[in-house]
Design a protein around this motif. Structure first.
Motif, PDB file in Angstrom:
ATOM      1  N   THR A 193     -12.388  -4.444  -1.493  1.00  0.00           N
ATOM      2  CA  THR A 193     -11.240  -3.568  -1.304  1.00  0.00           C
ATOM      3  C   THR A 193     -10.446  -4.028  -0.083  1.00  0.00           C
ATOM      4  O   THR A 193     -10.994  -4.128   1.010  1.00  0.00           O
ATOM      5  CB  THR A 193     -11.688  -2.110  -1.114  1.00  0.00           C
ATOM      6  OG1 THR A 193     -12.386  -1.682  -2.286  1.00  0.00           O
ATOM      7  CG2 THR A 193     -10.490  -1.200  -0.897  1.00  0.00           C
ATOM      8  N   VAL A 194      -9.168  -4.314  -0.282  1.00  0.00           N
ATOM      9  CA  VAL A 194      -8.337  -4.809   0.823  1.00  0.00           C
ATOM     10  C   VAL A 194      -7.331  -3.759   1.298  1.00  0.00           C
ATOM     11  O   VAL A 194      -6.767  -3.894   2.379  1.00  0.00           O
ATOM     12  CB  VAL A 194      -7.588  -6.098   0.414  1.00  0.00           C
ATOM     13  CG1 VAL A 194      -8.588  -7.207   0.116  1.00  0.00           C
ATOM     14  CG2 VAL A 194      -6.672  -5.863  -0.781  1.00  0.00           C
ATOM     15  N   ALA A 195      -7.095  -2.714   0.502  1.00  0.00           N
ATOM     16  CA  ALA A 195      -6.179  -1.649   0.931  1.00  0.00           C
ATOM     17  C   ALA A 195      -6.493  -0.377   0.162  1.00  0.00           C
ATOM     18  O   ALA A 195      -6.919  -0.424  -1.005  1.00  0.00           O
ATOM     19  CB  ALA A 195      -4.722  -2.050   0.699  1.00  0.00           C
ATOM     20  N   GLU A 196      -6.293   0.743   0.842  1.00  0.00           N
ATOM     21  CA  GLU A 196      -6.519   2.040   0.209  1.00  0.00           C
ATOM     22  C   GLU A 196      -5.454   3.016   0.688  1.00  0.00           C
ATOM     23  O   GLU A 196      -5.114   3.052   1.872  1.00  0.00           O
ATOM     24  CB  GLU A 196      -7.906   2.584   0.560  1.00  0.00           C
ATOM     25  CG  GLU A 196      -8.190   3.952  -0.019  1.00  0.00           C
ATOM     26  CD  GLU A 196      -9.530   4.511   0.432  1.00  0.00           C
ATOM     27  OE1 GLU A 196     -10.546   4.135  -0.167  1.00  0.00           O
ATOM     28  OE2 GLU A 196      -9.541   5.315   1.401  1.00  0.00           O
ATOM     29  N   PHE A 197      -4.922   3.803  -0.228  1.00  0.00           N
ATOM     30  CA  PHE A 197      -3.917   4.811   0.075  1.00  0.00           C
ATOM     31  C   PHE A 197      -4.400   6.134  -0.525  1.00  0.00           C
ATOM     32  O   PHE A 197      -4.856   6.154  -1.684  1.00  0.00           O
ATOM     33  CB  PHE A 197      -2.563   4.433  -0.523  1.00  0.00           C
ATOM     34  CG  PHE A 197      -2.109   3.047  -0.170  1.00  0.00           C
ATOM     35  CD1 PHE A 197      -1.236   2.842   0.891  1.00  0.00           C
ATOM     36  CD2 PHE A 197      -2.556   1.946  -0.886  1.00  0.00           C
ATOM     37  CE1 PHE A 197      -0.821   1.565   1.225  1.00  0.00           C
ATOM     38  CE2 PHE A 197      -2.145   0.668  -0.560  1.00  0.00           C
ATOM     39  CZ  PHE A 197      -1.279   0.475   0.503  1.00  0.00           C
ATOM     40  N   ARG A 198      -4.264   7.228   0.217  1.00  0.00           N
ATOM     41  CA  ARG A 198      -4.788   8.481  -0.305  1.00  0.00           C
ATOM     42  C   ARG A 198      -4.038   9.678   0.261  1.00  0.00           C
ATOM     43  O   ARG A 198      -3.406   9.617   1.324  1.00  0.00           O
ATOM     44  CB  ARG A 198      -6.267   8.628   0.006  1.00  0.00           C
ATOM     45  CG  ARG A 198      -6.587   8.704   1.503  1.00  0.00           C
ATOM     46  CD  ARG A 198      -7.995   9.214   1.762  1.00  0.00           C
ATOM     47  NE  ARG A 198      -9.020   8.445   1.081  1.00  0.00           N
ATOM     48  CZ  ARG A 198     -10.194   8.955   0.692  1.00  0.00           C
ATOM     49  NH1 ARG A 198     -10.450  10.239   0.910  1.00  0.00           N
ATOM     50  NH2 ARG A 198     -11.089   8.194   0.111  1.00  0.00           N
ATOM     51  N   THR A 199      -4.133  10.756  -0.482  1.00  0.00           N
ATOM     52  CA  THR A 199      -3.643  12.048  -0.014  1.00  0.00           C
ATOM     53  C   THR A 199      -4.491  13.128  -0.658  1.00  0.00           C
ATOM     54  O   THR A 199      -5.050  12.930  -1.744  1.00  0.00           O
ATOM     55  CB  THR A 199      -2.157  12.270  -0.367  1.00  0.00           C
ATOM     56  OG1 THR A 199      -1.698  13.481   0.243  1.00  0.00           O
ATOM     57  CG2 THR A 199      -1.952  12.398  -1.874  1.00  0.00           C
ATOM     58  N   ILE A 233      -6.680  -1.245  -3.812  1.00  0.00           N
ATOM     59  CA  ILE A 233      -6.398  -2.622  -4.242  1.00  0.00           C
ATOM     60  C   ILE A 233      -7.654  -3.434  -3.971  1.00  0.00           C
ATOM     61  O   ILE A 233      -8.131  -3.514  -2.830  1.00  0.00           O
ATOM     62  CB  ILE A 233      -5.201  -3.216  -3.481  1.00  0.00           C
ATOM     63  CG1 ILE A 233      -3.961  -2.340  -3.662  1.00  0.00           C
ATOM     64  CG2 ILE A 233      -4.924  -4.637  -3.963  1.00  0.00           C
ATOM     65  CD1 ILE A 233      -2.769  -2.812  -2.850  1.00  0.00           C
ATOM     66  N   THR A 234      -8.203  -4.048  -5.025  1.00  0.00           N
ATOM     67  CA  THR A 234      -9.460  -4.781  -4.932  1.00  0.00           C
ATOM     68  C   THR A 234      -9.248  -6.220  -5.390  1.00  0.00           C
ATOM     69  O   THR A 234      -8.545  -6.463  -6.389  1.00  0.00           O
ATOM     70  CB  THR A 234     -10.540  -4.122  -5.802  1.00  0.00           C
ATOM     71  OG1 THR A 234     -10.649  -2.738  -5.448  1.00  0.00           O
ATOM     72  CG2 THR A 234     -11.892  -4.792  -5.596  1.00  0.00           C
ATOM     73  N   LYS A 289      -5.143   2.597   4.689  1.00  0.00           N
ATOM     74  CA  LYS A 289      -6.143   1.797   5.396  1.00  0.00           C
ATOM     75  C   LYS A 289      -6.111   0.385   4.827  1.00  0.00           C
ATOM     76  O   LYS A 289      -5.886   0.207   3.626  1.00  0.00           O
ATOM     77  CB  LYS A 289      -7.556   2.377   5.221  1.00  0.00           C
ATOM     78  CG  LYS A 289      -7.780   3.707   5.919  1.00  0.00           C
ATOM     79  CD  LYS A 289      -9.226   4.156   5.737  1.00  0.00           C
ATOM     80  CE  LYS A 289      -9.495   5.471   6.440  1.00  0.00           C
ATOM     81  NZ  LYS A 289     -10.912   5.920   6.246  1.00  0.00           N
ATOM     82  N   GLU A 290      -6.355  -0.626   5.700  1.00  0.00           N
ATOM     83  CA  GLU A 290      -6.363  -2.025   5.257  1.00  0.00           C
ATOM     84  C   GLU A 290      -7.581  -2.739   5.827  1.00  0.00           C
ATOM     85  O   GLU A 290      -8.069  -2.420   6.918  1.00  0.00           O
ATOM     86  CB  GLU A 290      -5.095  -2.738   5.729  1.00  0.00           C
ATOM     87  CG  GLU A 290      -3.819  -2.289   5.052  1.00  0.00           C
ATOM     88  CD  GLU A 290      -2.624  -3.121   5.499  1.00  0.00           C
ATOM     89  OE1 GLU A 290      -2.397  -4.178   4.879  1.00  0.00           O
ATOM     90  OE2 GLU A 290      -1.961  -2.728   6.476  1.00  0.00           O
ATOM     91  N   TRP A 291      -8.073  -3.730   5.072  1.00  0.00           N
ATOM     92  CA  TRP A 291      -9.175  -4.572   5.516  1.00  0.00           C
ATOM     93  C   TRP A 291      -8.795  -6.028   5.254  1.00  0.00           C
ATOM     94  O   TRP A 291      -8.358  -6.376   4.145  1.00  0.00           O
ATOM     95  CB  TRP A 291     -10.451  -4.232   4.744  1.00  0.00           C
ATOM     96  CG  TRP A 291     -10.948  -2.848   4.999  1.00  0.00           C
ATOM     97  CD1 TRP A 291     -11.823  -2.447   5.964  1.00  0.00           C
ATOM     98  CD2 TRP A 291     -10.589  -1.672   4.261  1.00  0.00           C
ATOM     99  NE1 TRP A 291     -12.037  -1.098   5.886  1.00  0.00           N
ATOM    100  CE2 TRP A 291     -11.280  -0.587   4.852  1.00  0.00           C
ATOM    101  CE3 TRP A 291      -9.735  -1.411   3.185  1.00  0.00           C
ATOM    102  CZ2 TRP A 291     -11.158   0.717   4.392  1.00  0.00           C
ATOM    103  CZ3 TRP A 291      -9.613  -0.118   2.719  1.00  0.00           C
ATOM    104  CH2 TRP A 291     -10.317   0.939   3.308  1.00  0.00           C
ATOM    105  N   ARG A 292      -8.950  -6.851   6.265  1.00  0.00           N
ATOM    106  CA  ARG A 292      -8.643  -8.267   6.093  1.00  0.00           C
ATOM    107  C   ARG A 292      -9.912  -8.968   5.615  1.00  0.00           C
ATOM    108  O   ARG A 292     -10.843  -9.228   6.386  1.00  0.00           O
ATOM    109  CB  ARG A 292      -8.154  -8.881   7.407  1.00  0.00           C
ATOM    110  CG  ARG A 292      -7.708 -10.328   7.253  1.00  0.00           C
ATOM    111  CD  ARG A 292      -6.996 -10.844   8.483  1.00  0.00           C
ATOM    112  NE  ARG A 292      -6.579 -12.223   8.303  1.00  0.00           N
ATOM    113  CZ  ARG A 292      -5.483 -12.606   7.639  1.00  0.00           C
ATOM    114  NH1 ARG A 292      -4.691 -11.695   7.113  1.00  0.00           N
ATOM    115  NH2 ARG A 292      -5.180 -13.885   7.514  1.00  0.00           N
ATOM    116  N   ARG A 293      -9.991  -9.236   4.337  1.00  0.00           N
ATOM    117  CA  ARG A 293     -11.165  -9.877   3.745  1.00  0.00           C
ATOM    118  C   ARG A 293     -10.736 -10.659   2.516  1.00  0.00           C
ATOM    119  O   ARG A 293      -9.680 -10.406   1.927  1.00  0.00           O
ATOM    120  CB  ARG A 293     -12.220  -8.836   3.370  1.00  0.00           C
ATOM    121  CG  ARG A 293     -11.674  -7.720   2.490  1.00  0.00           C
ATOM    122  CD  ARG A 293     -12.762  -6.696   2.112  1.00  0.00           C
ATOM    123  NE  ARG A 293     -13.300  -5.975   3.240  1.00  0.00           N
ATOM    124  CZ  ARG A 293     -13.652  -4.687   3.195  1.00  0.00           C
ATOM    125  NH1 ARG A 293     -13.476  -3.994   2.060  1.00  0.00           N
ATOM    126  NH2 ARG A 293     -14.168  -4.095   4.242  1.00  0.00           N
TER     127      ARG A 293
END
Length: 560
Positions: free
Chosen positions: A255-261, A280-281, A247-251
């Motif tokens: 938090t600008v990106a998150e990866f998970r499993t 990633i913050t 997931k990504e957020w343009r800001r």
């Protein structure tokens, strides 16, 4: 020396053949679950990677991390066993010339997880490989092994040390191939040693058991492919397992990106799935709305104090912060901590760095308990790929292959399929026939890596001589024209260490000329060998189009 060894081997064979099976002991492999009866005077040598073993005989560990998981039984008598033990302690190579002519039994376990095969497919591949080596047709017949359907073959091969006979049986279970091979001299000088010991091998096969493999599990996190992620807004990059959701957020901040499993860490049906996550913050140096001209650059120490203060508020005390260098050399700090007060995760690894007026935090989290440290090597490899980029930096399209048990990291060739444990390699990459750049005849260009840990590592010259000796043996062929031809040998580098590289050719059965490149090095206590092969007419084009130079430069042996 070799003649004396052959005579000793013949005597040892007679002693072994006369051994009563009622006095035999049982070798038990604690990792792969197979058992095998053998005579107590035989010398047992096993790869450390094969796990704990419990049995009689003279057992010695030979650390061969990339040579396939195997155990070797030298079929000797008591006197020869003691002499071999003394010789083995004195040699840097781990074997002696005397051992080369001894009758032996080898059990090899080959991992097929990344490329599952049926028994028929594995038999076809094995038959092709054997016929390529011995240069004549071999017959394969059905043979039960460990209570399962399997295959068996028997053949003879003229080796530099004489005529040898081989008998080999194999079966498939739980995405593993179990291959049991017996070899002994078969010429007149050895007095028919192979035929004399063949009934003994049949007894070993009859006692081979795979009853315990159902309770053994392979870690899903032993290796992974990392895909390059780049945040163009903030110019940071990191490699993340290709199967994780993103997931990504343009800001500007937060938090600008998150990866998970969410996954089980092994194939044990009883294992509870856990969360693995990377965020990633971005943090600014001044409160939102502060004019840019009044903002001050943020220092690494100041941001570290802020992190420690925030973590103290959620009960993390005595936080140990260490200096950390990102893969591009950018300075940072690293902290490992546990807490039960955060929403997702109890175990954390966080690395952060500062650029200009912003701090960047890369936080790995898992929901494992604090006593379960299995995710930490995964987090360490992810964090080791973090980069602070500039607008002109190139982004590498290749995925990164990481093998944690062998401490191996490298770029993976684009468009190739991978197979771990293939013919004793850590990993082999194959370019499918018919794809762009592959030969039209169906030969698959391939690149493979072997890493072997040694208690007594050889020098580079010793290792090169061993490799050259193996090539010279292969070059003998069965006719006037050598099957192999060594073209050159030059200095090079591999894993940051001095290396040697070789080019050589092989004439295949279809008369096509195959060309091979091999680079070898000794890195600390490990030997490393990388081999690339394709058809001779396509070698240069495939080398360039598939960026083999860049892949060789990327190969790293990391420490955990």
């Amino acid at each position: 020396m070799l003649a004396a060894a052959a005579a000793t081997a013949a005597a040892a064979a007679a002693a072994a053949a006369g051994s009563s099976q009622t006095t035999w002991t049982t070798y038990c492999d604690g990792k792969y679950g197979f058992t095998l009866p053998y005579a107590p005077q035989w010398v047992v040598r096993r790869a450390v990677a094969s796990g704990d073993a419990d049995g009689g005989g003279e057992e010695e560990e030979e650390e061969v991390a990339g040579a396939g998981d195997a155990v070797t039984f030298l079929m000797v008598d008591e006197a020869l066993r003691e002499r071999l033990a003394a010789q083995h302690a004195d040699t840097a190579q781990g074997t002696t010339p005397e051992e080369d002519v001894l009758p032996k039994l080898v059990v090899l376990v080959q991992d097929l997880t990344s490329n599952p095969m049926s028994l028929a497919d594995f038999t076809m591949v094995s038959k092709y490989h054997l016929e390529t080596v011995v240069k004549h047709e071999v017959e394969v017949v059905p043979q039960q092994l460990g209570g399962l359907p399997g295959s068996r073959t028997q053949y003879f091969s003229q080796e530099p040390l004489g005529l040898f006979g081989f008998c080999q049986a194999w079966t498939i279970k739980d995405d593993r191939a179990y291959v049991v091979t017996f070899s002994a001299r078969a010429d007149d000088e050895s007095r028919g040693q192979f035929h004399e010991l063949l009934p003994l091998f049949a007894q070993c096969l009859a006692g081979f058991s795979l009853e315990h493999t159902a309770r053994l599990y392979k870690s899903l996190c032993a290796s992974m492919l990392l895909t390059q992620y780049v945040n163009l807004q903030h110019l940071v990059g990191v490699r993340v397992p290709s199967t994780w959701e993103r997931k990504e957020w343009r800001r500007e901040e937060g938090t600008v990106a998150e990866f998970r499993t969410v996954t089980a860490l092994t194939t044990d049906p009883a294992e509870v799935p856990v969360l693995l996550k990377l965020t990633i913050t971005v943090c600014g140096a001044a409160p939102a709305g502060t004019p840019t001209q009044k903002q001050q650059p943020l220092t690494l120490d100041a941001y570290s104090r802020l992190v420690e203060s925030q973590l103290a508020q959620i009960g993390v005390s005595q936080l140990r912060v260490t200096d950390y260098a990102f893969c591009d050399g950018h300075p940072g700090h690293l902290a490992l901590f546990d807490t039960t007060l955060l929403k997702e995760g109890t175990q954390f690894a966080q690395a952060w760095g500062v650029r200009g007026r912003r701090a960047f935090a890369f936080t790995c989290a898992s929901s494992c308990g604090s006593d379960d440290r299995r995710p930490l090597p995964i987090f360490e490899r992810i964090l080791s790929t973090v980069r602070f980029l500039s607008p002109d930096d190139d982004v590498d399209e290749n995925e990164m292959y990481v093998n944690i048990p062998h401490h191996l990291s490298m770029l993976a060739p684009v468009g190739y399929r991978s197979q771990e444990g293939f013919m004793g390699t850590v990993v082999a990459f194959f370019k499918p026939a018919g794809s762009s750049g592959s030969a039209p005849t169906g030969f698959e260009p391939n690149l493979n890596v072997v890493v072997a840990a040694k208690k007594r590592p050889p020098t580079l010259d010793q290792f090169c001589e061993l490799v050259r000796g193996q090539l010279r043996n292969e070059m003998t062929g069965d006719g006037a024209e050598p099957a192999f031809g060594l073209e050159d040998s030059t200095d090079a580098a591999l894993c940051g260490a001095p290396a040697k590289q070789f080019h050589y050719t092989l004439k295949a059965e279809n008369e096509k000329m195959l060309r091979f490149f091999q680079r070898v090095a000794v890195v600390g206590n490990r030997t490393v060998a990388v081999c690339f092969a394709t058809e001779g007419d396509h070698f240069a084009a495939t080398w360039e189009s598939d960026r083999i130079d860049a892949i060789l430069a990327s190969i790293t042996l990391f420490d955990l």
